[in-house]
Design an enzyme around this catalytic site. Structure first.
Site, mmCIF file in Angstrom:
data_model
loop_
_atom_site.group_PDB
_atom_site.id
_atom_site.type_symbol
_atom_site.label_atom_id
_atom_site.label_comp_id
_atom_site.label_asym_id
_atom_site.label_seq_id
_atom_site.Cartn_x
_atom_site.Cartn_y
_atom_site.Cartn_z
ATOM 1 N N GLY A 1 13.509 -7.983 -2.860
ATOM 2 C CA GLY A 1 13.443 -6.513 -2.909
ATOM 3 C C GLY A 1 12.341 -5.871 -2.241
ATOM 4 O O GLY A 1 11.998 -6.603 -1.005
ATOM 5 N N ASP B 1 16.652 -3.837 9.253
ATOM 6 C CA ASP B 1 16.926 -2.591 9.995
ATOM 7 C C ASP B 1 17.915 -1.517 9.363
ATOM 8 O O ASP B 1 17.535 -0.367 9.536
ATOM 9 C CB ASP B 1 17.314 -3.044 11.568
ATOM 10 C CG ASP B 1 16.376 -3.927 12.326
ATOM 11 O OD1 ASP B 1 15.235 -3.368 12.248
ATOM 12 O OD2 ASP B 1 16.869 -4.716 12.751
ATOM 13 N N GLY C 1 13.046 -9.208 1.354
ATOM 14 C CA GLY C 1 14.129 -10.057 1.358
ATOM 15 C C GLY C 1 14.945 -10.028 0.172
ATOM 16 O O GLY C 1 15.154 -8.897 -0.638
ATOM 17 N N GLU C 2 15.259 -10.986 -0.387
ATOM 18 C CA GLU C 2 16.193 -10.934 -1.511
ATOM 19 C C GLU C 2 15.377 -10.670 -2.613
ATOM 20 O O GLU C 2 15.864 -10.922 -3.774
ATOM 21 C CB GLU C 2 16.676 -12.650 -1.754
ATOM 22 C CG GLU C 2 15.667 -13.577 -1.946
ATOM 23 C CD GLU C 2 16.283 -15.172 -2.094
ATOM 24 O OE1 GLU C 2 17.309 -15.001 -2.750
ATOM 25 O OE2 GLU C 2 15.731 -15.976 -1.405
#
Length: 308
Positions: A210, A238, A207-208
């Site tokens: 990497g 996606d 996610g945030e």
């Protein structure tokens, strides 16, 4: 340049975040993957299913980006898959409000004849037996098969998932899913265990924070670009997969070194996806914006250091 087959949902989403909410809008894994991959001007098709309530304008959006939609079955008297969710303030967690499978419940993917010789196949998040049925339709073994999955299939279709994983080259999952699939907390050990299941490459999305790419004893880490605002994380994973796979299909180079660049492209496109609701940002994206952000990624990760 390689042909790319994408299998995944084409759907309606209704999303609520701290920044606002939407009515039914265009969504689905196949949609986000296809739109991201289309930035590489490749020959791609999306294999999916929709109902008679699905607007032709949405199909035109994909067609206008050179995505072949002949593999999208339209069930005229059926309703399109619908998902609704509400994100918490941290934007990392969400509650599913509504899931209506509708026509997806009886989805039997049919790969268009002209794409059964495709070199690259992207298996979006679906039941693993559905993913496997796509591979069984190919006239020859693809040079690259990428699979995305989630913890739901680990809970209710683990045996089918393990069987399908044996036939893929790359698996993309998030850190929580990697731990569940492998039974290991350390992501390095988890990736090794998943590698032993079949995939040559393991991509773990954080996610945030990497993404990590594993291949044998090689590890590559790509940070996520720090953003001022995140409006809607839906479809970011996606979009990452679409950018990653689209770049590889464009270059035809499936080496670890080239996959590192593919991870950066995937992360770059995902960073745009979260800036607006649904697919809105991806539909207005320009090459100039992509290259500018790639340069930002380069600046973020490059430095000079003198080792003594």
């Amino acid at each position: 340049m390689s042909k790319l087959v994408i299998v995944g949902t084409v759907a309606f989403d209704a999303i609520e975040t701290p920044f606002g909410k939407t009515d039914k809008i265009l969504g689905g894994a196949g949609t986000f993957i296809g739109l991201a991959a289309s930035n590489f001007n490749i020959d791609s098709t999306v294999v999916s299913i929709v109902g008679g309530d699905f607007p032709k304008d949405y199909l035109d959006i994909m067609s206008n980006r050179n995505i072949d939609v002949s593999g999208i079955e339209i069930v005229e008297d059926g309703k399109t898959f619908f998902w609704s969710g509400k994100y918490h303030n941290d934007m990392n967690s969400r509650d599913t409000l509504v899931t209506e499978l509708n026509v997806l419940e009886h989805f039997n993917p049919i790969v268009p004849e002209s794409y059964k010789d495709a070199e690259v196949v992207m298996l979006g998040n679906l039941h693993p037996s559905v993913q496997m049925s796509v591979l069984n339709q190919m006239h020859k073994t693809p040079k690259l098969v990428v699979l995305d999955t989630m913890n739901f299939w680990m809970d209710c279709a683990l045996d089918d998932l393990v069987k399908t994983i044996k036939h893929v080259d790359v698996i993309t999952i998030n850190d929580e899913e990697a731990r569940q699939l492998s039974g290991e907390y350390s992501l390095v050990v988890a990736a090794r265990k998943i590698h032993e299941m079949g995939p040559k490459y393991v991509v773990i999305k954080k996610g945030e924070h990497g993404a990590l790419l594993f291949h044998d004893d090689n590890v590559f880490y790509a940070p996520a670009l720090p953003l001022e605002e995140v409006f809607d994380p839906t479809g970011a994973g996606d979009t990452f997969a679409g950018g990653f796979t689209g770049y590889l299909a464009k270059t035809g180079d499936y080496s670890f070194e080239n996959m590192k660049t593919a991870v950066i492209y995937g992360s770059t496109l995902a960073s745009f996806c979260v800036e607006k609701f649904g697919t809105e940002r991806m539909l207005n994206l320009t090459d100039k914006e992509i290259y500018k952000r790639l340069d930002q990624f380069k600046s973020l990760t490059q430095f000079d250091i003198e080792l003594t």
